[in-house]
Design a protein around this motif. Structure first.
Motif, PDB file in Angstrom:
ATOM      1  N   SER A 290     -17.311  -2.426   3.341  1.00 50.11           N
ATOM      2  CA  SER A 290     -17.477  -1.662   2.102  1.00 50.11           C
ATOM      3  C   SER A 290     -16.140  -1.531   1.382  1.00 50.11           C
ATOM      4  CB  SER A 290     -18.071  -0.282   2.393  1.00 50.11           C
ATOM      5  OG  SER A 290     -17.177   0.500   3.156  1.00 50.11           O
ATOM      6  N   LYS A 291     -16.217  -1.454   0.060  1.00 52.21           N
ATOM      7  CA  LYS A 291     -15.010  -1.415  -0.764  1.00 52.21           C
ATOM      8  C   LYS A 291     -14.153  -0.180  -0.474  1.00 52.21           C
ATOM      9  CE  LYS A 291     -15.520  -5.208  -3.119  1.00 52.21           C
ATOM     10  NZ  LYS A 291     -14.552  -6.332  -2.936  1.00 52.21           N
ATOM     11  N   ILE A 292     -14.805   0.966  -0.232  1.00 53.80           N
ATOM     12  CA  ILE A 292     -14.044   2.190   0.041  1.00 53.80           C
ATOM     13  C   ILE A 292     -13.258   2.037   1.335  1.00 53.80           C
ATOM     14  CG2 ILE A 292     -14.293   4.583   0.815  1.00 53.80           C
ATOM     15  CD1 ILE A 292     -14.298   4.460  -2.125  1.00 53.80           C
ATOM     16  N   VAL A 293     -13.903   1.535   2.383  1.00 46.82           N
ATOM     17  CA  VAL A 293     -13.203   1.347   3.664  1.00 46.82           C
ATOM     18  C   VAL A 293     -12.062   0.350   3.492  1.00 46.82           C
ATOM     19  CG1 VAL A 293     -13.421   0.487   6.031  1.00 46.82           C
ATOM     20  CG2 VAL A 293     -15.178   1.997   5.080  1.00 46.82           C
ATOM     21  N   GLU A 294     -12.304  -0.739   2.781  1.00 48.61           N
ATOM     22  CA  GLU A 294     -11.243  -1.721   2.537  1.00 48.61           C
ATOM     23  C   GLU A 294     -10.068  -1.092   1.793  1.00 48.61           C
ATOM     24  OE1 GLU A 294     -12.909  -5.020   0.466  1.00 48.61           O
ATOM     25  OE2 GLU A 294     -13.922  -5.845   2.245  1.00 48.61           O
ATOM     26  N   THR A 295     -10.372  -0.199   0.858  1.00 49.32           N
ATOM     27  CA  THR A 295      -9.307   0.485   0.114  1.00 49.32           C
ATOM     28  C   THR A 295      -8.475   1.349   1.045  1.00 49.32           C
ATOM     29  OG1 THR A 295     -10.629   0.507  -1.920  1.00 49.32           O
ATOM     30  CG2 THR A 295      -8.841   2.115  -1.752  1.00 49.32           C
ATOM     31  N   PHE A 296      -9.133   2.117   1.916  1.00 45.07           N
ATOM     32  CA  PHE A 296      -8.416   2.921   2.895  1.00 45.07           C
ATOM     33  C   PHE A 296      -7.502   2.040   3.750  1.00 45.07           C
ATOM     34  CE2 PHE A 296     -11.024   6.373   1.703  1.00 45.07           C
ATOM     35  CZ  PHE A 296     -10.661   7.512   2.396  1.00 45.07           C
ATOM     36  N   LEU A 297      -8.057   0.951   4.263  1.00 43.86           N
ATOM     37  CA  LEU A 297      -7.281   0.084   5.153  1.00 43.86           C
ATOM     38  C   LEU A 297      -6.083  -0.521   4.439  1.00 43.86           C
ATOM     39  CD1 LEU A 297     -10.181  -1.800   7.019  1.00 43.86           C
ATOM     40  CD2 LEU A 297      -9.037   0.330   7.642  1.00 43.86           C
ATOM     41  N   ASP A 298      -6.286  -0.978   3.207  1.00 49.15           N
ATOM     42  CA  ASP A 298      -5.194  -1.612   2.460  1.00 49.15           C
ATOM     43  C   ASP A 298      -4.064  -0.623   2.187  1.00 49.15           C
ATOM     44  OD1 ASP A 298      -6.570  -3.981   2.431  1.00 49.15           O
ATOM     45  OD2 ASP A 298      -7.316  -3.770   0.370  1.00 49.15           O
ATOM     46  N   VAL A 299      -4.422   0.590   1.745  1.00 49.50           N
ATOM     47  CA  VAL A 299      -3.393   1.590   1.423  1.00 49.50           C
ATOM     48  C   VAL A 299      -2.631   1.997   2.674  1.00 49.50           C
ATOM     49  CG1 VAL A 299      -3.009   3.954   0.622  1.00 49.50           C
ATOM     50  CG2 VAL A 299      -4.590   2.468  -0.613  1.00 49.50           C
ATOM     51  N   ILE A 300      -3.340   2.257   3.750  1.00 47.97           N
ATOM     52  CA  ILE A 300      -2.668   2.697   4.981  1.00 47.97           C
ATOM     53  C   ILE A 300      -1.777   1.592   5.520  1.00 47.97           C
ATOM     54  CG2 ILE A 300      -3.027   3.432   7.365  1.00 47.97           C
ATOM     55  CD1 ILE A 300      -5.600   4.816   6.398  1.00 47.97           C
ATOM     56  N   LYS A 301      -2.259   0.348   5.485  1.00 47.06           N
ATOM     57  CA  LYS A 301      -1.446  -0.764   6.006  1.00 47.06           C
ATOM     58  C   LYS A 301      -0.179  -0.940   5.179  1.00 47.06           C
ATOM     59  CE  LYS A 301      -1.754  -5.528   7.615  1.00 47.06           C
ATOM     60  NZ  LYS A 301      -0.368  -5.849   7.236  1.00 47.06           N
ATOM     61  N   ARG A 302      -0.300  -0.894   3.851  1.00 49.08           N
ATOM     62  CA  ARG A 302       0.889  -1.019   3.005  1.00 49.08           C
ATOM     63  C   ARG A 302       1.882   0.098   3.289  1.00 49.08           C
ATOM     64  NH1 ARG A 302      -2.538  -1.917  -1.314  1.00 49.08           N
ATOM     65  NH2 ARG A 302      -2.102   0.177  -2.085  1.00 49.08           N
ATOM     66  N   SER A 303       1.377   1.312   3.395  1.00 52.46           N
ATOM     67  CA  SER A 303       2.236   2.471   3.596  1.00 52.46           C
ATOM     68  C   SER A 303       2.949   2.421   4.937  1.00 52.46           C
ATOM     69  CB  SER A 303       1.398   3.745   3.482  1.00 52.46           C
ATOM     70  OG  SER A 303       2.201   4.885   3.624  1.00 52.46           O
ATOM     71  N   THR A 304       2.209   2.117   5.992  1.00 55.06           N
ATOM     72  CA  THR A 304       2.824   2.091   7.327  1.00 55.06           C
ATOM     73  C   THR A 304       3.746   0.892   7.497  1.00 55.06           C
ATOM     74  OG1 THR A 304       0.822   1.011   8.192  1.00 55.06           O
ATOM     75  CG2 THR A 304       0.979   3.395   8.443  1.00 55.06           C
ATOM     76  N   ASP A 305       3.392  -0.251   6.895  1.00 58.00           N
ATOM     77  CA  ASP A 305       4.266  -1.426   6.995  1.00 58.00           C
ATOM     78  C   ASP A 305       5.609  -1.165   6.325  1.00 58.00           C
ATOM     79  OD1 ASP A 305       2.426  -2.849   8.410  1.00 58.00           O
ATOM     80  OD2 ASP A 305       1.818  -4.169   6.763  1.00 58.00           O
ATOM     81  N   LEU A 306       5.571  -0.535   5.149  1.00 59.41           N
ATOM     82  CA  LEU A 306       6.815  -0.239   4.434  1.00 59.41           C
ATOM     83  C   LEU A 306       7.662   0.724   5.237  1.00 59.41           C
ATOM     84  CD1 LEU A 306       8.612  -0.343   1.930  1.00 59.41           C
ATOM     85  CD2 LEU A 306       7.228   1.505   0.944  1.00 59.41           C
ATOM     86  N   TRP A 307       7.052   1.800   5.731  1.00 56.43           N
ATOM     87  CA  TRP A 307       7.796   2.768   6.530  1.00 56.43           C
ATOM     88  C   TRP A 307       8.347   2.123   7.790  1.00 56.43           C
ATOM     89  CZ3 TRP A 307       7.461   4.941  11.418  1.00 56.43           C
ATOM     90  CH2 TRP A 307       8.212   6.113  11.623  1.00 56.43           C
ATOM     91  N   GLY A 308       7.526   1.297   8.446  1.00 59.57           N
ATOM     92  CA  GLY A 308       7.961   0.654   9.687  1.00 59.57           C
ATOM     93  C   GLY A 308       9.158  -0.257   9.488  1.00 59.57           C
ATOM     94  N   SER A 309       9.159  -1.029   8.409  1.00 59.76           N
ATOM     95  CA  SER A 309      10.283  -1.937   8.168  1.00 59.76           C
ATOM     96  C   SER A 309      11.560  -1.160   7.878  1.00 59.76           C
ATOM     97  CB  SER A 309       9.957  -2.885   7.013  1.00 59.76           C
ATOM     98  OG  SER A 309       9.784  -2.163   5.812  1.00 59.76           O
ATOM     99  N   GLN A 310      11.436  -0.040   7.154  1.00 63.88           N
ATOM    100  CA  GLN A 310      12.612   0.786   6.868  1.00 63.88           C
ATOM    101  C   GLN A 310      13.177   1.399   8.142  1.00 63.88           C
ATOM    102  OE1 GLN A 310      10.880   3.478   4.047  1.00 63.88           O
ATOM    103  NE2 GLN A 310      11.344   2.171   2.281  1.00 63.88           N
ATOM    104  N   ARG A 311      12.320   1.875   9.019  1.00 54.45           N
ATOM    105  CA  ARG A 311      12.776   2.503  10.265  1.00 54.45           C
ATOM    106  C   ARG A 311      13.397   1.485  11.207  1.00 54.45           C
ATOM    107  NH1 ARG A 311      13.576   7.705   9.194  1.00 54.45           N
ATOM    108  NH2 ARG A 311      11.854   8.482   7.949  1.00 54.45           N
ATOM    109  N   LYS A 312      12.850   0.283  11.241  1.00 52.15           N
ATOM    110  CA  LYS A 312      13.374  -0.730  12.161  1.00 52.15           C
ATOM    111  C   LYS A 312      14.786  -1.159  11.774  1.00 52.15           C
ATOM    112  CE  LYS A 312       8.818  -2.449  13.321  1.00 52.15           C
ATOM    113  NZ  LYS A 312       7.819  -3.493  13.073  1.00 52.15           N
ATOM    114  N   GLN A 313      15.106  -1.077  10.490  1.00 51.58           N
ATOM    115  CA  GLN A 313      16.460  -1.398  10.071  1.00 51.58           C
ATOM    116  C   GLN A 313      17.462  -0.430  10.679  1.00 51.58           C
ATOM    117  OE1 GLN A 313      16.546  -1.529   5.789  1.00 51.58           O
ATOM    118  NE2 GLN A 313      14.956  -3.105   5.673  1.00 51.58           N
ATOM    119  N   ARG A 314      17.023   0.843  10.806  1.00 54.78           N
ATOM    120  CA  ARG A 314      17.921   1.852  11.358  1.00 54.78           C
ATOM    121  C   ARG A 314      17.840   1.932  12.868  1.00 54.78           C
ATOM    122  NH1 ARG A 314      19.578   7.593   9.009  1.00 54.78           N
ATOM    123  NH2 ARG A 314      20.609   8.429  10.840  1.00 54.78           N
TER     124      ARG A 314
END
Length: 323
Positions: A290-314
């Motif tokens: 469903s589109k709503i579930v896909e939206t949740f997954l996309d937003v969470i993945k983008r958000s956690t991936d960005l945070w994860g890459s920033q933390r791994k640098q440190r």
């Protein structure tokens, strides 16, 4: 008008009227708020006081002054009335076939960052949607999903697969959250020994998924010492940001902390958590496609991936536990 026969015994109505007298400060104002006569209010109050076994107000020229016992009873009655009215509202709206609304249940801390991002994306998908957010503990999230009070939730496993379906959105490891100026903030990994003498900010044991709490770290010569107990997931960070203590969290929750002046450092021994987007099994509205579930997954993945890459640098140690 209220029937006299209805006033003979104490019940919900007499408790409700007692509550309104406390809230408004007089039988006259309570009667006006409730749309009944002042005489009816007075009679209900007498029934309630008879049931309690004592007078609950001191009557003087200032009006009705509640006793200490009255305040104690009011606090309980107010909770009961609020809960019952909430149930009434839920029942009234539970069987509506089509609702242009989406109720999201998630941990409290997600209100700061993740849920607003999800709502922004979902609103673009369907501008007609009206959104409701329920900030809850993990047990409450599952309960609200079960009863239909929430449509879709963000939580962590385990969940009962008999009742729910889900999609895993993050695999998360333990971190230690410390004030940015704390000596531990510069470490690559913080260990249990590092925090042996630190005041801790902890979730109340009743609300943790691991009921052993700090006892799960085994016997220690210097036992860990909680300083502040909280009943709200993620808001331990506010105490850490004020320099009151340190907290043990996990990466998924900690990635909501960017607005706070804290450092998030890998913690050992580490526990593993799986966070999910989930919905009721058999729902006609949601599925993995469903589109709503896909939206949740996309937003969470983008958000956690960005945070994860920033933390791994440190903190290179975070490479061992990808979000």
């Amino acid at each position: 008008m209220e029937e006299a026969s209805e006033r003979k015994k104490a019940g919900f109505r007499s408790a409700e009227i007692f509550r309104e007298i406390i809230r408004t400060g007089s039988t006259r104002r309570a009667a006006r708020e409730l749309g009944i006569t002042q005489s009816a209010v007075s009679q209900y109050l007498k029934v309630f006081e008879d049931a309690v076994g004592e007078s609950l107000f001191v009557r003087d020229r200032r009006g009705l002054i509640p006793t200490t016992r009255a305040i104690e009873i009011y606090n309980r009655v107010d909770r009961y009335v609020t809960t019952l009215r909430s149930i009434e509202r839920e029942i009234a709206g539970a069987f509506q076939a089509d609702r242009d609304s989406l109720t999201i249940a998630a941990p409290h801390i997600c209100a700061f960052k993740l849920v607003p991002e999800i709502i922004q994306a979902a609103d673009k998908l369907d501008p007609s949607l009206e959104f409701h957010f329920k900030a809850l503990r993990y047990d409450q999230i599952a309960h609200n999903m079960m009863t239909g009070e929430a449509d879709i939730g963000i939580s962590r496993l385990p969940l009962d697969e008999r009742f729910f379906e889900w999609e895993i959105v993050a695999e998360s490891s333990s971190v230690c959250v410390v004030h940015r100026d704390h000596p531990l903030a510069t470490k690559d990994v913080i260990t249990i020994d590092d925090i042996a003498s630190e005041p801790l900010i902890v979730l109340e044991r009743d609300f943790t998924s691991n009921k052993l709490g700090l006892a799960s770290y085994g016997r220690r010569k210097s036992p860990l010492r909680p300083k502040v107990h909280s009943d709200t997931i993620g808001l331990d960070v506010s105490f850490v940001a004020h320099g009151i203590g340190v907290a043990i969290d996990n990466e998924f929750i900690a990635h909501q902390y960017d607005m706070f002046d804290v450092a998030v450092v890998p913690f050992e021994p580490s526990a593993k958590y799986q966070y999910v987007v989930f919905w009721r099994r058999g729902s006609g509205r949601f599925s993995r496609q469903s589109k709503i579930v896909e939206t949740f997954l996309d937003v969470i993945k983008r958000s956690t991936d960005l945070w994860g890459s920033q933390r791994k640098q440190r903190h290179p140690a975070l490479d061992k536990a990808a979000l």
